[in-house]
Scaffold this active site. Structure first.
Site, mmCIF file in Angstrom:
data_model
loop_
_atom_site.group_PDB
_atom_site.id
_atom_site.type_symbol
_atom_site.label_atom_id
_atom_site.label_comp_id
_atom_site.label_asym_id
_atom_site.label_seq_id
_atom_site.Cartn_x
_atom_site.Cartn_y
_atom_site.Cartn_z
ATOM 1 N N GLN A 126 -3.470 2.478 15.134
ATOM 2 C CA GLN A 126 -2.414 2.880 14.208
ATOM 3 C C GLN A 126 -1.563 4.007 14.794
ATOM 4 O O GLN A 126 -0.332 4.018 14.657
ATOM 5 C CB GLN A 126 -3.036 3.326 12.882
ATOM 6 C CG GLN A 126 -2.035 3.786 11.840
ATOM 7 C CD GLN A 126 -2.721 4.362 10.605
ATOM 8 O OE1 GLN A 126 -3.947 4.392 10.518
ATOM 9 N NE2 GLN A 126 -1.928 4.831 9.654
ATOM 10 N N LYS B 155 -3.983 -1.742 10.618
ATOM 11 C CA LYS B 155 -4.331 -1.863 9.204
ATOM 12 C C LYS B 155 -4.618 -3.303 8.770
ATOM 13 O O LYS B 155 -5.348 -3.527 7.803
ATOM 14 C CB LYS B 155 -3.168 -1.342 8.339
ATOM 15 C CG LYS B 155 -2.948 0.154 8.394
ATOM 16 C CD LYS B 155 -3.847 0.860 7.405
ATOM 17 C CE LYS B 155 -3.410 2.291 7.173
ATOM 18 N NZ LYS B 155 -4.233 2.969 6.159
ATOM 19 N N THR C 55 -8.964 -5.516 4.473
ATOM 20 C CA THR C 55 -8.849 -4.643 3.302
ATOM 21 C C THR C 55 -9.835 -5.158 2.267
ATOM 22 O O THR C 55 -9.721 -6.302 1.817
ATOM 23 C CB THR C 55 -7.426 -4.653 2.720
ATOM 24 O OG1 THR C 55 -6.500 -4.197 3.708
ATOM 25 C CG2 THR C 55 -7.342 -3.755 1.495
ATOM 26 N N ARG D 269 -7.632 4.068 13.543
ATOM 27 C CA ARG D 269 -6.721 5.200 13.706
ATOM 28 C C ARG D 269 -6.096 5.262 15.094
ATOM 29 O O ARG D 269 -4.934 5.668 15.237
ATOM 30 C CB ARG D 269 -7.470 6.509 13.419
ATOM 31 C CG ARG D 269 -8.014 6.628 11.999
ATOM 32 C CD ARG D 269 -6.924 6.512 10.957
ATOM 33 N NE ARG D 269 -7.445 6.762 9.611
ATOM 34 C CZ ARG D 269 -6.763 6.553 8.498
ATOM 35 N NH1 ARG D 269 -5.525 6.057 8.565
ATOM 36 N NH2 ARG D 269 -7.296 6.802 7.315
ATOM 37 N N ASP E 146 -8.931 0.309 2.306
ATOM 38 C CA ASP E 146 -7.978 -0.176 3.304
ATOM 39 C C ASP E 146 -8.440 0.297 4.681
ATOM 40 O O ASP E 146 -8.030 1.346 5.174
ATOM 41 C CB ASP E 146 -6.575 0.350 2.987
ATOM 42 C CG ASP E 146 -5.505 -0.331 3.819
ATOM 43 O OD1 ASP E 146 -5.713 -1.493 4.208
ATOM 44 O OD2 ASP E 146 -4.465 0.296 4.079
ATOM 45 N N GLU F 168 -10.573 4.070 3.823
ATOM 46 C CA GLU F 168 -9.665 4.795 2.934
ATOM 47 C C GLU F 168 -10.074 4.524 1.495
ATOM 48 O O GLU F 168 -10.120 3.374 1.062
ATOM 49 C CB GLU F 168 -8.205 4.380 3.164
ATOM 50 C CG GLU F 168 -7.648 4.876 4.491
ATOM 51 C CD GLU F 168 -6.148 4.648 4.624
ATOM 52 O OE1 GLU F 168 -5.590 3.881 3.803
ATOM 53 O OE2 GLU F 168 -5.537 5.223 5.536
ATOM 54 N N HIS G 1 -3.580 14.059 0.592
ATOM 55 C CA HIS G 1 -3.865 13.199 1.746
ATOM 56 C C HIS G 1 -2.761 13.306 2.787
ATOM 57 O O HIS G 1 -3.034 13.414 3.994
ATOM 58 C CB HIS G 1 -4.016 11.745 1.304
ATOM 59 C CG HIS G 1 -4.009 10.777 2.451
ATOM 60 N ND1 HIS G 1 -4.989 10.755 3.417
ATOM 61 C CD2 HIS G 1 -3.109 9.815 2.805
ATOM 62 C CE1 HIS G 1 -4.718 9.813 4.309
ATOM 63 N NE2 HIS G 1 -3.583 9.232 3.963
ATOM 64 N N GLU H 29 -9.217 12.751 7.734
ATOM 65 C CA GLU H 29 -9.133 14.089 7.145
ATOM 66 C C GLU H 29 -10.427 14.865 7.346
ATOM 67 O O GLU H 29 -10.409 16.040 7.722
ATOM 68 C CB GLU H 29 -8.846 13.987 5.647
ATOM 69 C CG GLU H 29 -7.522 13.348 5.284
ATOM 70 C CD GLU H 29 -7.367 13.239 3.780
ATOM 71 O OE1 GLU H 29 -7.482 14.271 3.094
ATOM 72 O OE2 GLU H 29 -7.147 12.116 3.280
ATOM 73 N N ASP I 130 0.857 -1.183 0.000
ATOM 74 C CA ASP I 130 0.000 0.000 0.000
ATOM 75 C C ASP I 130 0.894 1.235 0.000
ATOM 76 O O ASP I 130 1.677 1.449 0.931
ATOM 77 C CB ASP I 130 -0.917 -0.001 1.221
ATOM 78 C CG ASP I 130 -2.142 0.879 1.009
ATOM 79 O OD1 ASP I 130 -2.487 1.129 -0.158
ATOM 80 O OD2 ASP I 130 -2.754 1.302 2.000
ATOM 81 N N GLU J 174 -9.443 4.077 -2.077
ATOM 82 C CA GLU J 174 -8.243 3.733 -2.836
ATOM 83 C C GLU J 174 -8.584 3.003 -4.126
ATOM 84 O O GLU J 174 -9.684 2.462 -4.287
ATOM 85 C CB GLU J 174 -7.317 2.826 -2.009
ATOM 86 C CG GLU J 174 -6.816 3.434 -0.714
ATOM 87 C CD GLU J 174 -5.695 2.605 -0.087
ATOM 88 O OE1 GLU J 174 -4.972 1.912 -0.857
ATOM 89 O OE2 GLU J 174 -5.540 2.645 1.139
#
Length: 631
Positions: free
Chosen positions: A231, A244, A248, A228, A224, A190, A126, A354, A119, A192
């Protein structure tokens, strides 16, 4: 992307590849998709419908993953795509039994077996936004502008889109500064994309930018999932692990490079000079692909991100080249993810980290509540729509056609009706029952035209996948009421014509009885159609709340019955009036004028036949918002 509402994404110009199975085809094998129909490629091969392809491709179609097919040269992928496009010129109903299935009856599986998953972090916006959310400052890691940075993920937890997973547990700081082990409180998504490696390389072999496309089988959507809080604690100094690795999600359909040729564009310019191996001689190295993320809570969808692949600083070619730049081998089925794809605007934040500025803000969802991070029971839907370079598809609209087709005839009819009323009230002072019926019909026609115009506000006339789910639901709701009023307008208009006949042919006793019988028939079937329309679904609200529990009958039958009755009534009216006009004792000029006016009714019959064909098309269309006006 496997849901039926995105059927128009899967046109003959797409030809994706995946792995599917069903009750009638229990062993997973290679499939493609045309709108809401899944086609089993091994079945087509058995019936020699793909005989132009080499044996390696035909053998690969019977495998439970696409790896063997993906590893073949790109030229064979192109041959397969062209052969299927030629085949799809014929109606799918002509295909061999067992070779097709409805999407809803098919279980989609992971399309490839993957040994490695990397990844990357390709979006400059971002990285800057995430830095601001976590560290309260916008900055780029030292390496970001020199090469695409990334980390190795785990393939064991890659799941096909639509698969539920358990909220992950891990260690993170609580509100008092202590470290606890418990379920994450900051579950995030996320947005992606990822490329799937096709042609493999050997250990020690590198790939150049010029040859990178030959090693890409195609692209998938990817989410993904990220915890948070977990992480955030584990990132320093080695990067994410348990925050993570729990899940996925990957879309089941692989979109080939050839399907995206029309959307290829020039990528983002480099801000710093890069190493020679990352210099791409072809500036057309990215794609104009609109991306959207929605959160679905209790059946209500709220759009939380609208971004675009062209916001990426690093391209898919860069990922392939950099991954192999140290001699690392590429295996067929390997997954190279883009990382979160975010843009520079507030609506283009590709993750909740975000959007909520690290959990400091909340956002509203459709049911009047708010969210900071994902809660149990929530769903995240990621969709993508590739442009053809000029955004033609996104901008296509039939709104003007709908408004002109509604307002122009209505204006002409209104002028005629007003002129008639003026004559009846002020000149001849001879208001009749037929005039009253015409007035009622005109009132309901006015309401119908208003609803048609309202439909365009909520999305009618635009492609269904370019409007929100809320807009589509409102379109269906307004469309429900137009289906009630439309037969009412037709029925009252026919009764008004009959009332006019009763006025003209007062001395024809037998004819008057026929007219009364005809009026009773029109009233009966109009009432029946309205009740059928109202109770088409159980509960009634299922007609516009498509995700609610319940069931709906096949409305196409009602459409056919209504259309046939209307056409027959128009024909009967025409055949009834012509002989009576011929028997009138008036001069030839007046008689010819009356016949000319009455003959215009034949145009109404032709229009009704055309409408019947269009509403049949609507009932089977995957783009119903665009076709709804014809309902």
């Amino acid at each position: 992307m496997s849901t039926a509402m995105f059927a128009s994404h899967f046109s003959v110009g797409n030809i994706p590849f995946g792995i599917g199975s069903s009750e009638d085809h229990p062993r997973p094998s290679a499939v493609t998709r045309l709108e809401n129909t899944v086609i089993y490629l091994d079945e087509l091969a058995k019936h020699d419908l793909l005989s132009s392809l080499p044996n390696e491709a035909l053998h690969a179609f019977s495998q439970v993953v696409l790896n063997d097919f993906a590893a073949l040269p790109r030229s064979i992928h192109q041959q397969a795509r062209a052969a299927l496009q030629t085949l799809f010129k014929e109606p799918l109903t002509s295909f061999p039994a067992g070779s097709t299935a409805e999407l809803k009856d098919v279980t989609m599986h992971l399309p490839v077996s993957s040994r490695d998953f990397t990844d990357f972090s390709c979006s400059k916006d971002h990285v800057l936004n995430a830095g601001e959310a976590i560290l309260k400052k916008r900055y780029l890691p030292p390496a970001f502008l020199h090469f695409p940075i990334g980390y190795s993920g785990r393939t064991s937890s890659i799941i096909v889109s639509g698969t539920s997973f358990v909220r992950p547990k891990g260690q993170f700081r609580d509100g008092q500064g202590g470290i606890k082990y418990r379920p994450t409180e900051q579950l995030d998504y996320e947005l992606e994309l990822a490329c799937i490696v096709g042609k493999p390389t050997k250990l020690g072999e590198t790939v150049t930018s010029k040859d990178a496309d030959d090693h890409i089988f195609g692209y998938v959507l990817m989410n993904d999932w990220s915890a948070r809080d977990i992480q955030g604690l584990e990132m320093t100094p080695l990067g994410p692990l348990n925050g993570k690795s729990f899940a996925t999600s990957m879309s089941p359909w692989i979109i080939t490079l050839d399907a995206l040729q029309a959307s290829a564009i020039i990528g983002q310019p480099r801000e710093l000079e890069v190493a020679s191996y990352l210099v791409d001689p072809n500036p057309i190295n990215s794609y104009d692909i609109a991306l959207q993320a929605d959160i679905i809570t209790s059946g209500t969808s709220t759009t939380i991100c609208k971004s675009n692949l062209n916001a990426m600083y690093w391209t898919f070619r860069d990922l392939v080249v950099h991954q192999s730049s140290n001699g690392c081998c590429l295996n067929t089925g390997d997954i190279l993810g883009t990382g979160t794809i975010s843009g520079s605007t507030d609506e283009s934040h590709g993750c909740l980290l975000e959007l909520t500025k690290g959990g400091q803000d909340s956002f509203e969802i459709g049911d009047g509540k708010s969210r900071v991070y994902i809660e149990d029971g929530d769903e995240i839907r990621i969709s993508a729509l590739a442009s053809n370079g000029d955004q033609k598809y996104l901008s296509e609209s039939r709104i003007q056609e709908i408004l002109v087709g509604s307002l122009v005839p209505f204006t002409i009819a209104s002028v005629t009706v007003v002129a008639r009323f003026f004559t009846r009230i002020f000149l001849t002072r001879n208001w009749g029952t037929d005039d009253s019926w015409i007035a009622v019909a005109w009132i309901f026609e006015t309401i119908l035209i208003f609803l048609n115009c309202l439909l365009t506000r909520y999305g009618a006339g635009r492609h269904q996948d370019t409007i929100t789910e809320e807009q589509y639901q409102k379109t269906l709701l307004v469309g429900f009421f137009t289906r009630l009023i439309y037969p009412l307008v037709l029925g009252i208009t026919k009764i008004a014509i009959c009332a006019l006949f009763l006025r003209i042919f007062r001395s024809h006793k037998r004819g008057r009885y026929a007219v009364y019988g005809f009026m009773a028939f029109v009233g009966s079937y109009t009432t029946s159609v309205m009740f059928t329309s109202i109770f088409q679904c159980r509960p009634i609200s299922k007609a516009w709340q498509v995700k609610s529990l319940g069931q709906c009958s096949n409305y196409l039958i009602t459409l056919w019955v209504t259309a046939i009755c209307n056409i027959l009534c128009d024909v009967v009216l025409l055949l009834f009036i012509i002989p009576h006009i011929m028997s009138l004792k008036i001069d030839r000029g007046q008689k010819a004028a009356l016949l000319a006016i009455v003959s215009l009714a034949s145009l109404v019959i032709v229009a009704a036949i055309v409408r019947l064909a269009r509403v049949t098309q609507f009932n089977t269309s995957s783009d119903q918002a665009c076709e709804l006006f014809w309902f």
